[in-house]
Write an enzyme that holds these catalytic residues in place. Structure first.
Site, PDB file in Angstrom:
ATOM      1  N   ASP A   1      -4.547   7.376  12.742  1.00 45.97           N
ATOM      2  CA  ASP A   1      -5.561   6.380  12.383  1.00 45.97           C
ATOM      3  C   ASP A   1      -5.213   5.018  12.976  1.00 45.97           C
ATOM      4  O   ASP A   1      -5.216   3.998  12.287  1.00 45.97           O
ATOM      5  CB  ASP A   1      -5.694   6.284  10.861  1.00 45.97           C
ATOM      6  CG  ASP A   1      -7.027   5.670  10.418  1.00 45.97           C
ATOM      7  OD1 ASP A   1      -7.954   5.605  11.256  1.00 45.97           O
ATOM      8  OD2 ASP A   1      -7.132   5.262   9.254  1.00 45.97           O
TER       9      ASP A   1
ATOM     10  N   GLY B   1      -7.920   3.651  -3.514  1.00 42.12           N
ATOM     11  CA  GLY B   1      -7.731   2.860  -4.711  1.00 42.12           C
ATOM     12  C   GLY B   1      -7.742   1.376  -4.372  1.00 42.12           C
ATOM     13  O   GLY B   1      -8.493   0.942  -3.506  1.00 42.12           O
TER      14      GLY B   1
END
Length: 951
Positions: A753, A641
């Protein structure tokens, strides 16, 4: 008859309560508002009579509350506006409660009798209200070490009784206010002795009007701001001055020659500015102990003769000031001289320490000059004399031509006896008593000495502390001092432990009393330590909950009232049980629709999932904070988003991550993620401020990190220049953050990550690990791996995980190894089809200088990095990117190795980071968005199975 007896008992009971409750009703109402707002108030804050029942931290005179002292109580919440109703309040000390946040209410200016307002080391933010200027009786104003923003209120200038003004270590901005006829200013504070404004963002010139001959100032501390212009010559008018700190600004022009008139000044710091012109002649400053004018662009000049005339001098620091010529031997004969640091200048000729050098001399650092000869003495001098990078050292291997390893003082208060075997959670005091000490850190802003190996200094400090505690009738058995060191702000930091007398723990009254002695400057350290402040830790070992009946009623009345009440209670039990069952059914139904229905972060009910410091925002609140999700607040976008910059009512900036339709999780999954993130609290991990699960929206609210991603700085996008020292500190900070996730988080977390886009840099360039969208909790500490779909970022991904779908902590280690190579090379992991791991391995030749990596290493760090530290850094990175996880180090091993590399490079791995990022910044070029396109976003899709070739 029975109802009449019950009524009689009830009336009698109420009358007893009314007679006993003698605290002023208005004061009680205000204090009740504080109790309702705050969490973790003292357990004896019960009943309707704080004065009569001696509520801890509350002092009363004639039924009126005159003092609230609650230092180090672990309080959290905001300061409600009802505080203004305590009209007789004289002292308010809430120091060392980091959980106290939000703005100060404007009504605080109505406390007309307040003499001490002390809020040191809390989490308050927003602007300092201008109404502070209404506190005409104020003597001490200490708001340092918070998060206040905006300008210094000019109204403070009207506080004619003010003695102590400390606004340091906040985020204050704007110019220093002075009067202009109708408006007041700080120049009006002629009785004030302390101007402590360091470590803010103040800008503009230091007004010449600020200083005058009728002032009483002894401390002017303006270090680590953004001040520009010249040092005002009017500073010399303040003859009472003892300490001047103007360092770490952008001041320019010559140093006023008339500063030599300040014959009482003992410490003067003018370093790290843009000062130029001739060196000032400071011959008249015969009280000067500590002088630092380093890193300025003075006119090239020979070592001035007045250096050797300052008989009180302990420390002379003139690094990078264009000094030239020969260092006179007379300088080293000063009787109190401890350190001479003249590196990075143009000194030449022959260095002679002489045979009559002072007995206090501990360090002579003249590295990187042009000294050709050194007159040594038989047997050497027995002190560090550093001549590295001088012609004298060409081809030489003598001790003076080798950088000594930086060693911090190992001082710790010795025991007076044989320490006993204590429980694991207790500490043995200097008097060999096992106890739970009150701990914290003393910060000395301008000590007059530099020799941290001289134990006599710390013995005198210890004796002074004990004298103060006993003079104030505090139940203190002993104190222990340890780990003295200098941080990057040139502050002397010392760990303090205070041990209780008689018991093995303090009660709340004892802790708040000790905190007040240190926060309101009752304690006066020995003169050589200079101005100080203290940051205390919350105390967890209180003696227990005092009993409080709330009245003086007799046992018979209480029993009678209890019997009467029990009759009524029995009548209500049936209806109550039915209502409870109906409520549980309604809550169960609501939970099925909204998993947050029963989630109250303000209550500690055992079965309800608990937030730890995160807040549940409504959609309307987040909409307001982000300016209706306007484009001007849009600071990035990604697969999850968009991210918007927002401002909370407290003034705190936040980053709001708003999920778009299609990427949203289910309610239960989102709740699970929030619970996981709310447990993560570490200075090197981006903190979760709160979340929004409202009106079909899923949003996460993080702390706003102003200097963006590490990737932006390495690529030059942010305009921040990262030298080798800074890169080492960033590597260490990121490693510590990941180590925390692997070991101390509950449950342990694999980030999955790790990359330069997910390491953010705060205002002091401290590294913070961000983005937990792909993170996986390990669950049981005994688990060795998690079998899961492959997700991550190409170039950083562990090839073993990629091939087996088995995620381990060593997967993060591999990604971190790629990040280390990125720090060295300033190249993306995959750039123009070339993989950084393979490129480094192919270029490696360990028989050559810098492993033959000159073409790969970022030129920015080649000149500033010690070759051996850079080589060891490469060694560590390559161990991290071993193909098999079993051959990689743990993150704990990585942290230790980076600390070792920093020590090899002459850095203290435990020192604080730079006070600001200003000295590392170039032109920002309109750089506004600290979050890159990928930062703080979840990439929820798996990468295609195209094999990553790490070799």
């Amino acid at each position: 008859m029975v109802p009449r007896i019950q009524l009689y008992l009830l009336v009698l009971f109420i009358q007893v309560l009314v007679i006993a409750a003698w605290t002023n009703p208005s004061d009680f109402s205000a204090l009740q508002a504080l109790k309702d707002e705050w969490q973790y108030t003292p357990p004896n804050w019960v009943g309707a009579d704080p004065c009569g029942n001696s509520w801890e931290g509350i002092t009363c005179i004639n039924s009126r509350i005159v003092s609230i002292t609650l230092a180090s109580m672990g309080l959290s919440g905001q300061l409600p506006g009802d505080i203004e109703n305590l009209s007789e309040l004289q002292t308010l000390d809430l120091s060392y409660n980091e959980g106290l946040t939000g703005s100060l209410p404007n009504g605080i200016g109505n406390l007309a009798k307040l003499t001490s307002l002390i809020l040191v080391g809390c989490g308050f933010s927003g602007q300092i209200p201008d109404s502070i200027g209404s506190l005409k009786q104020l003597y001490t104003l200490s708001l340092n070490s918070n998060k206040f923003i905006g300008p210094i209120p000019p109204s403070i200038g009207t506080l004619q009784k003010l003695h102590w003004l400390d606004l340091a270590d906040n985020r204050l901005s704007g110019s220093i206010p002075v009067s202009n006829g109708s408006a007041p200013g700080l120049d009006m504070l002629v009785q004030t002795q302390h101007f402590h404004f360091g470590k803010n963002q103040l800008s503009g010139e230091i007004p010449s009007q600020l200083f005058s001959a009728n002032m009483s100032l002894i401390h002017v501390l303006l270090d680590s701001n953004r001040l520009t212009g010249k040092i005002p010559a009017t500073l010399s008018l303040v003859q009472t001055l003892e300490t001047i700190r103007l360092d770490r600004n952008s001041l320019s022009g010559p140093v006023p020659q008339n500063l030599s008139k300040l014959t009482n000044v003992q410490e003067m710091f003018l370093s790290n500015n843009n000062l130029n012109g001739p060196l000032p002649d400071l011959t008249g400053m015969m009280s000067l102990y500590y002088l630092d004018m380093s890193n300025n662009t003075f006119d090239a000049s020979d070592v001035p003769p007045w250096f050797s005339t300052l008989q009180s001098l302990t420390t002379l620091v003139m690094e990078n000031t264009q000094l030239k010529g020969q260092v006179p031997a007379a300088l080293f004969s000063l009787p109190q001289l401890q350190s001479v640091i003249l590196r990075n200048n143009r000194l030449n000729g022959t260095l002679s320490i002489g045979s009559s050098y002072g007995t206090e001399l501990q360090l002579v650092d003249l590295q990187n000059n042009s000294i050709q000869f050194f007159t040594d003495k038989a047997g050497g001098y027995g002190i560090p004399i550093i001549l590295v990078d001088n012609p004298f050292c060409q081809g030489s291997t003598v001790t003076y031509c080798i950088l000594p390893r930086q060693v911090n003082s190992s001082y710790s208060t010795p025991s007076n006896c044989l320490p006993p075997q204590c429980r694991s959670d207790q500490v043995s005091s200097p008097n060999c008593q096992c106890a739970y000490p009150y701990t914290g850190t003393l910060f000395f802003r301008a000590p007059s000495f530099s020799d941290l190996g001289n134990s006599s200094n710390f013995v005198s400090l210890q004796q002074s502390l004990m004298f103060t505690f006993h003079s104030n009738q505090l139940s203190v058995d002993s104190v222990s001092l340890s780990d003295p060191s200098k941080n990057l702000d040139d502050y002397l930091t010392i760990s303090l432990q205070v041990f209780p007398s008689g018991l093995d723990h303090f009660n709340r009254t004892g802790i708040s009393a000790i905190g007040l002695v240190l926060s309101n400057q009752t304690f006066k350290p020995p003169p050589s330590f200079g101005p100080f402040f203290y940051i205390g830790n919350s105390y967890q070992y209180f003696s227990g909950i005092p009993s409080s009946s709330g009245s003086s009623s007799s046992t018979g009345i209480i029993i009678g009232a209890a019997v009467g009440g029990s009759v009524l209670l029995l009548l209500l039990l049936g209806a109550g049980g039915y209502a409870f069952r109906q409520k549980r059914r309604a809550e169960t139904a609501a939970k099925q629709i909204d998993p947050f229905a029963l989630w109250d972060p303000n209550k500690n009910s055992g079965g309800v999932p608990q937030l730890k410091g995160a807040r549940n925002f409504s959609f309307e609140e987040v909409k307001k904070y982000s300016n209706n999700f306007s484009e001007t607040n849009d600071i990035g976008s990604g697969g999850y988003g968009k991210v918007y910059r927002g401002t909370l009512p407290t003034g705190q900036l936040v980053a709001i991550k708003r999920a778009q339709q299609g990427s949203m999780q289910g309610g239960l999954e989102f709740k699970t993620e929030i619970e996981l993130l709310s447990r993560v609290h570490h200075k090197n991990v981006v903190g979760l401020v709160g979340f929004c699960f409202d009106q079909g929206e899923e949003m996460l609210v993080y702390e706003y990190i102003p200097n963006g991603t590490l990737k932006d700085s390495l690529s030059g996008k942010s305009g921040i220049r990262l030298d080798w020292m800074r890169r080492l500190r960033i590597a260490l900070g990121a490693a510590r953050g990941i180590q925390y996730l692997h070991i101390l988080a509950d449950p342990p977390i694999i980030h999955r990550d790790i990359k330069s886009n997910n390491v953010l840099l705060d205002e002091r360039l401290n590294a913070k690990v961000a983005d937990f969208g792909l993170s996986k909790p390990m669950g049981s500490p005994d688990r060795t791996h998690v079998t899961t779909q492959v997700k991550g970022t190409m170039g950083y991904m562990d090839p073993e995980y990629y091939m087996t779908n088995q995620l381990t902590e060593k997967s993060d280690v591999y990604s971190f190894g790629v990040l280390l190579l990125e720090l060295i090379t300033a190249r993306a992991p995959i750039e123009k089809g070339k993989y950084i791991v393979r490129e480094v391995k192919q270029a490696m030749d360990m028989t050559k200088d810098l492993y033959n990596l000159h073409q790969v290493i970022d030129p920015v760090i080649v000149s500033s990095a010690a070759p051996r530290s850079l080589e060891k850094f490469v060694d560590l990175a390559l161990r991290c990117v071993e193909e098999q996880g079993v051959n990689r180090p743990t993150m704990s091993d990585v942290v230790k190795e980076i600390e070792s590399i920093m020590e090899l490079a002459g850095l203290n791995p435990n020192a604080e980071s730079a006070s600001t990022s200003e000295s590392y910044e170039g032109a920002r070029k309109g750089y506004e968005h600290p979050y890159s396109d990928e930062s703080l976003f979840v990439y929820s899709g798996a990468y295609p199975h195209s094999k990553v070739e790490p070799k």
